[in-house]
Each structure stands twice: as structure tokens, then as C-alpha cells.
Design a protein around this motif. Sequence first.
Motif, PDB file in Angstrom:
ATOM      1  N   ASP A  11     -28.611 -79.279 -44.945  1.00 49.56           N
ATOM      2  CA  ASP A  11     -27.576 -78.349 -44.471  1.00 49.56           C
ATOM      3  C   ASP A  11     -28.189 -76.989 -44.169  1.00 49.56           C
ATOM      4  O   ASP A  11     -29.164 -76.576 -44.806  1.00 49.56           O
ATOM      5  N   LEU A  12     -27.566 -76.309 -43.210  1.00 53.91           N
ATOM      6  CA  LEU A  12     -27.985 -74.951 -42.857  1.00 53.91           C
ATOM      7  C   LEU A  12     -26.838 -73.992 -43.134  1.00 53.91           C
ATOM      8  O   LEU A  12     -25.683 -74.318 -42.866  1.00 53.91           O
ATOM      9  N   VAL A  13     -27.173 -72.823 -43.658  1.00 56.87           N
ATOM     10  CA  VAL A  13     -26.161 -71.758 -43.752  1.00 56.87           C
ATOM     11  C   VAL A  13     -26.714 -70.529 -43.039  1.00 56.87           C
ATOM     12  O   VAL A  13     -27.929 -70.270 -43.083  1.00 56.87           O
ATOM     13  N   PRO A  14     -25.838 -69.781 -42.362  1.00 60.80           N
ATOM     14  CA  PRO A  14     -26.320 -68.581 -41.678  1.00 60.80           C
ATOM     15  C   PRO A  14     -26.885 -67.588 -42.697  1.00 60.80           C
ATOM     16  O   PRO A  14     -26.394 -67.502 -43.816  1.00 60.80           O
ATOM     17  N   ASN A  32     -22.063 -68.077 -52.210  1.00 61.25           N
ATOM     18  CA  ASN A  32     -22.822 -69.298 -52.391  1.00 61.25           C
ATOM     19  C   ASN A  32     -24.177 -68.874 -52.952  1.00 61.25           C
ATOM     20  O   ASN A  32     -24.489 -67.698 -53.003  1.00 61.25           O
ATOM     21  N   ALA A  33     -24.965 -69.849 -53.359  1.00 57.58           N
ATOM     22  CA  ALA A  33     -26.304 -69.506 -53.844  1.00 57.58           C
ATOM     23  C   ALA A  33     -27.046 -68.718 -52.762  1.00 57.58           C
ATOM     24  O   ALA A  33     -27.713 -67.739 -53.038  1.00 57.58           O
ATOM     25  N   ILE A  34     -26.933 -69.157 -51.527  1.00 62.68           N
ATOM     26  CA  ILE A  34     -27.481 -68.405 -50.410  1.00 62.68           C
ATOM     27  C   ILE A  34     -26.444 -68.447 -49.300  1.00 62.68           C
ATOM     28  O   ILE A  34     -25.593 -69.316 -49.277  1.00 62.68           O
ATOM     29  N   GLY A  35     -26.539 -67.500 -48.398  1.00 67.63           N
ATOM     30  CA  GLY A  35     -25.736 -67.612 -47.188  1.00 67.63           C
ATOM     31  C   GLY A  35     -24.363 -67.021 -47.288  1.00 67.63           C
ATOM     32  O   GLY A  35     -24.189 -65.916 -47.765  1.00 67.63           O
ATOM     33  N   GLU A  36     -23.371 -67.785 -46.838  1.00 69.98           N
ATOM     34  CA  GLU A  36     -22.065 -67.242 -46.548  1.00 69.98           C
ATOM     35  C   GLU A  36     -21.400 -66.562 -47.750  1.00 69.98           C
ATOM     36  O   GLU A  36     -21.386 -67.094 -48.847  1.00 69.98           O
ATOM     37  N   HIS A  37     -20.843 -65.392 -47.488  1.00 67.84           N
ATOM     38  CA  HIS A  37     -20.186 -64.601 -48.514  1.00 67.84           C
ATOM     39  C   HIS A  37     -19.009 -63.910 -47.839  1.00 67.84           C
ATOM     40  O   HIS A  37     -19.086 -63.564 -46.666  1.00 67.84           O
ATOM     41  N   ALA A  38     -17.939 -63.703 -48.615  1.00 63.91           N
ATOM     42  CA  ALA A  38     -16.761 -63.056 -48.019  1.00 63.91           C
ATOM     43  C   ALA A  38     -17.108 -61.681 -47.460  1.00 63.91           C
ATOM     44  O   ALA A  38     -16.506 -61.218 -46.488  1.00 63.91           O
ATOM     45  N   ALA A  39     -18.101 -61.025 -48.064  1.00 61.39           N
ATOM     46  CA  ALA A  39     -18.490 -59.683 -47.598  1.00 61.39           C
ATOM     47  C   ALA A  39     -19.175 -59.717 -46.235  1.00 61.39           C
ATOM     48  O   ALA A  39     -19.373 -58.669 -45.619  1.00 61.39           O
ATOM     49  N   ASP A  40     -19.538 -60.916 -45.750  1.00 58.38           N
ATOM     50  CA  ASP A  40     -20.141 -61.019 -44.408  1.00 58.38           C
ATOM     51  C   ASP A  40     -19.218 -60.421 -43.353  1.00 58.38           C
ATOM     52  O   ASP A  40     -19.669 -59.976 -42.308  1.00 58.38           O
ATOM     53  N   THR A  41     -17.914 -60.433 -43.626  1.00 53.83           N
ATOM     54  CA  THR A  41     -16.968 -59.977 -42.610  1.00 53.83           C
ATOM     55  C   THR A  41     -16.945 -58.453 -42.473  1.00 53.83           C
ATOM     56  O   THR A  41     -16.568 -57.941 -41.423  1.00 53.83           O
ATOM     57  N   PHE A  42     -17.308 -57.724 -43.527  1.00 51.32           N
ATOM     58  CA  PHE A  42     -17.202 -56.265 -43.407  1.00 51.32           C
ATOM     59  C   PHE A  42     -18.498 -55.501 -43.664  1.00 51.32           C
ATOM     60  O   PHE A  42     -18.661 -54.391 -43.169  1.00 51.32           O
ATOM     61  N   PHE A  81     -25.136 -77.430 -33.185  1.00 47.90           N
ATOM     62  CA  PHE A  81     -26.511 -77.446 -33.681  1.00 47.90           C
ATOM     63  C   PHE A  81     -26.556 -77.760 -35.182  1.00 47.90           C
ATOM     64  O   PHE A  81     -27.313 -78.622 -35.634  1.00 47.90           O
ATOM     65  N   ARG A  82     -25.720 -77.075 -35.952  1.00 45.91           N
ATOM     66  CA  ARG A  82     -25.736 -77.292 -37.409  1.00 45.91           C
ATOM     67  C   ARG A  82     -25.367 -78.732 -37.750  1.00 45.91           C
ATOM     68  O   ARG A  82     -25.948 -79.339 -38.646  1.00 45.91           O
ATOM     69  N   HIS A  83     -24.397 -79.248 -37.010  1.00 46.52           N
ATOM     70  CA  HIS A  83     -23.958 -80.623 -37.245  1.00 46.52           C
ATOM     71  C   HIS A  83     -25.091 -81.599 -36.936  1.00 46.52           C
ATOM     72  O   HIS A  83     -25.405 -82.495 -37.727  1.00 46.52           O
ATOM     73  N   ARG A  84     -25.704 -81.400 -35.775  1.00 45.08           N
ATOM     74  CA  ARG A  84     -26.779 -82.305 -35.344  1.00 45.08           C
ATOM     75  C   ARG A  84     -27.987 -82.196 -36.289  1.00 45.08           C
ATOM     76  O   ARG A  84     -28.638 -83.192 -36.600  1.00 45.08           O
ATOM     77  N   PHE A  85     -28.289 -80.989 -36.705  1.00 45.75           N
ATOM     78  CA  PHE A  85     -29.410 -80.763 -37.617  1.00 45.75           C
ATOM     79  C   PHE A  85     -29.162 -81.517 -38.936  1.00 45.75           C
ATOM     80  O   PHE A  85     -30.052 -82.185 -39.460  1.00 45.75           O
ATOM     81  N   GLY A  86     -27.934 -81.400 -39.450  1.00 49.60           N
ATOM     82  CA  GLY A  86     -27.582 -82.097 -40.697  1.00 49.60           C
ATOM     83  C   GLY A  86     -27.705 -83.600 -40.554  1.00 49.60           C
ATOM     84  O   GLY A  86     -28.248 -84.281 -41.430  1.00 49.60           O
ATOM     85  N   GLN A  87     -27.222 -84.123 -39.411  1.00 49.76           N
ATOM     86  CA  GLN A  87     -27.293 -85.566 -39.167  1.00 49.76           C
ATOM     87  C   GLN A  87     -28.743 -86.033 -39.099  1.00 49.76           C
ATOM     88  O   GLN A  87     -29.096 -87.091 -39.598  1.00 49.76           O
ATOM     89  N   THR A  88     -29.570 -85.229 -38.450  1.00 49.91           N
ATOM     90  CA  THR A  88     -30.949 -85.651 -38.192  1.00 49.91           C
ATOM     91  C   THR A  88     -31.823 -85.575 -39.436  1.00 49.91           C
ATOM     92  O   THR A  88     -32.595 -86.487 -39.730  1.00 49.91           O
ATOM     93  N   PHE A  89     -31.722 -84.457 -40.164  1.00 49.11           N
ATOM     94  CA  PHE A  89     -32.682 -84.219 -41.250  1.00 49.11           C
ATOM     95  C   PHE A  89     -32.068 -84.362 -42.644  1.00 49.11           C
ATOM     96  O   PHE A  89     -32.768 -84.154 -43.640  1.00 49.11           O
ATOM     97  N   ASP A  90     -30.791 -84.677 -42.714  1.00 52.78           N
ATOM     98  CA  ASP A  90     -30.096 -84.731 -44.019  1.00 52.78           C
ATOM     99  C   ASP A  90     -30.246 -83.421 -44.776  1.00 52.78           C
ATOM    100  O   ASP A  90     -30.442 -83.394 -46.001  1.00 52.78           O
ATOM    101  N   TYR A 125     -30.813 -69.182 -39.788  1.00 50.10           N
ATOM    102  CA  TYR A 125     -30.220 -70.039 -40.809  1.00 50.10           C
ATOM    103  C   TYR A 125     -31.218 -70.253 -41.942  1.00 50.10           C
ATOM    104  O   TYR A 125     -32.433 -70.190 -41.730  1.00 50.10           O
ATOM    105  N   GLN A 126     -30.669 -70.530 -43.105  1.00 49.65           N
ATOM    106  CA  GLN A 126     -31.486 -70.887 -44.252  1.00 49.65           C
ATOM    107  C   GLN A 126     -31.198 -72.341 -44.578  1.00 49.65           C
ATOM    108  O   GLN A 126     -30.039 -72.765 -44.533  1.00 49.65           O
ATOM    109  N   VAL A 127     -32.253 -73.097 -44.875  1.00 48.76           N
ATOM    110  CA  VAL A 127     -32.058 -74.490 -45.270  1.00 48.76           C
ATOM    111  C   VAL A 127     -31.573 -74.508 -46.719  1.00 48.76           C
ATOM    112  O   VAL A 127     -32.155 -73.858 -47.581  1.00 48.76           O
TER     113      VAL A 127
END
Lengths: 177, 201
Positions: free
Chosen positions: B164-167, A9-19, B153-162, B6-8
Motif C-alpha cells: 500500500d501507498l500513502v501520500p 496513521n503510523a505514516i501518511g494521512e492525518h486530519a491536519a493535512d487539510t489545514f 496508480f495507487r490501486h494498480r500499485f497495490g495490485q501489482t506489488f501487494d 508516496y510512502q510505502v
Amino acid sequence: MIHISSSANAIGEHAADTFMGREFLIWLWWQSEQGFANMELPHYGSVDFWIDDRIRFSTSDDKPQVSDLKGGAPATTLEARTALAAGKTIESARLGLRIKEREYSLEFRGEGLQMGGLKVPAECKDPGEEQLYERMFLLEEAWGIVDALFVRFCEQRLDDQWSGRHLPSIREWIGQA
Amino acid sequence: MGANRYQVVDPPDDLQRDDLIQRLNENAFKEPFSKATSGETLGWVNLHNLCVTEFSSEDSAYSQYLCFALRVDNKRLPAKLVRAELELRADNWMKERGADRIPSRVKRELKEQLELELLPQQLPSVNAHDICWDLANHRVWFFSNSRKVNESFRHRFGQTFDLDLVPVGVVGAMGRHPLVDTWLHRLDATGHSDYRTEHRA
């Protein structure tokens, strides 16, 4: 090298996160036994790091075989190195970090680069604004050091010489068990 | 402490602190409508006191951080107690009628009645997980390592602030290294290495 297809993705999750996180822990352990467990890191300067009192190994298949070594200094045991030689990777490990007079201890999970059980050298006892700033400073420092170590790992792991130079050195170290 | 970062995703340029605080107030923790309700209830609470459900800049905004907590209440009846009580009531029902069996419909009604009586007496398990949102860097720290709670948490955060968060995973941890584009390209083409000593690539 075993290839899988992955996409970012532009940021965040990537398949490489698993290894990548699991391999980072192997590299960190190997590095800790190469250079006096110390590294000069950008922004942080001299940082000591070590595998502390727990390593959890597992295989990466559907029914993983797990070896959980706790107490003492498991990284120094024959059992630990044998687990690597047998193809297990590190699922999680307790890491120690020291910068200047501050010492951190944290449980690092390879998959997804998660941190748990973080012990920080907090001094402020009064709940409130000061404690919050102190906590965030220490948390960001601990994570920042782990990130800086991870970047060092990437410099080798994603380098052209990984398969020809670094990986054979790590295998040789594992084989010394 | 256990923490996840998380990153917004695609944060707007003009995040208004007052707007965020208003959204916290609108999505604050609320007690269930009835004390006889079982299951999970969650919502935002004050960082310093999980019974405080009103937010203001004074107690939530610290420099570039917006701090609050996710309260998760879970109300469940002890299964063994419910089973034992239900058995007694079923026995009584059969004795009163001289019956040697109890229809499943009646047993279900007895159980519902029992739960209605017991639930108001039962306190929920209460947990609060701290959150620290770095508005300057669009990073959010969530102080729990539970997978289930993180999903909530991610679900509630998305609902509240419109938003998304990704780890912050491998890609996020690479940060702003000058080689990051090259690394991402290589990461897309790479797989895990085999460290077994008998293996030779």
C-alpha cells in the motif's frame, strides 16, 4: 484556536493535512517579508524563498469563495492581504526557491502538501540515465527545501508559544494591510 | 512537472529487485482484446517508451531507483458524431418502414451497431505518467497531479506489488525531527488557527 479531533496513521494521512499546508503558506509569506526572504536551513544552508506570481485564496466551507490573484507580484497587493484579513486561507501559491545558483519555481497546494508545475534548472538535454539522475536530484532538492521550511513552520506552529507570540505577530502583519 | 510523493506502508526488509521486475512484467500494459472496446485501459510501460511493455534491470533499475511508467489509454467516440450518425440511421429506419417513430429498443441496437463500426477506427487518447520508486527510502514519486490518475496508480500499485501507498502528508514531511513525537501528540489535539485580524483567541 479551533479544535478538531484528529488521528494519525503510523505514516501518511492525518486530519491536519487539510489545514497545516494552508497555514504553512501563510507563514511562508509572512516569513518572506520578515527576514529578507532568506533562511538558513539544515543540510541546505542559505535559501531564498518568495511567493511568486500566483496566490489562490479560498474559504474552507462547503461552498468556498475563491480569490485567484495572478501575474506580477500578487503578494504585494492590498487585495491579497485583505483576503487573509477576511478569513480566507491560501489554497495554493506559486513559490520561488533559490539555493546557490539554482532557482526553482513550483505550484504548492496546501491541502495534502502537493507540488505541481515544478520548473527545475535542468541542464542535461539527452534523455537517458544522466538526465534521470539529474531530474531526481533536482526534484529531491526542491522537495527537501520545502520539507525543511515546513519543519521550521512546525517548530513555531506546534510550539507552546504559538497562540501567545507567533500567531499575534502574523495577525498584526495581516492587519497592516 | 507535477509530482506526488508516496510512502510505502510496512515495506518488507528484503525487497527483491528481480521480483519487482517480474511483477511489472506480469502487470504490464496490454492492448484491449477487441479494437471495438471503449473505456479506460491501463498498465505499466517502460519509462523511455510507452510502447515497450517488457521490463529488465537494465532499463528499469538505476541505482536505488526503480523507474517505470503508468500508461492510461482512454477510447471514447465523439458524442456529437455518434448522435448525428444515429439520427440519420434512425431516420432511414423509419423511412424504410413508413414509421413515424422508432422503438427505443431498435434505437439502442442501432447505437450499439454504430459503436461497433466506429470504435475500431478510433484511436485512444494515450498518456504515460512516470514513476520513480526509491527502494532505499521506500518513497515513490508519481508524476501526475490528477486526483483520478493518482487513485488509479495507487490501486494498480497495490495490485501489482501487494504493497500500500500513502501520500507523504504533514506527518511524512516532519521527517525525522527530534521533536516529531511531541509534534504528533500536539497535532492530534490541535485545530486550525484563525488568522482574521478582528479575531482574538
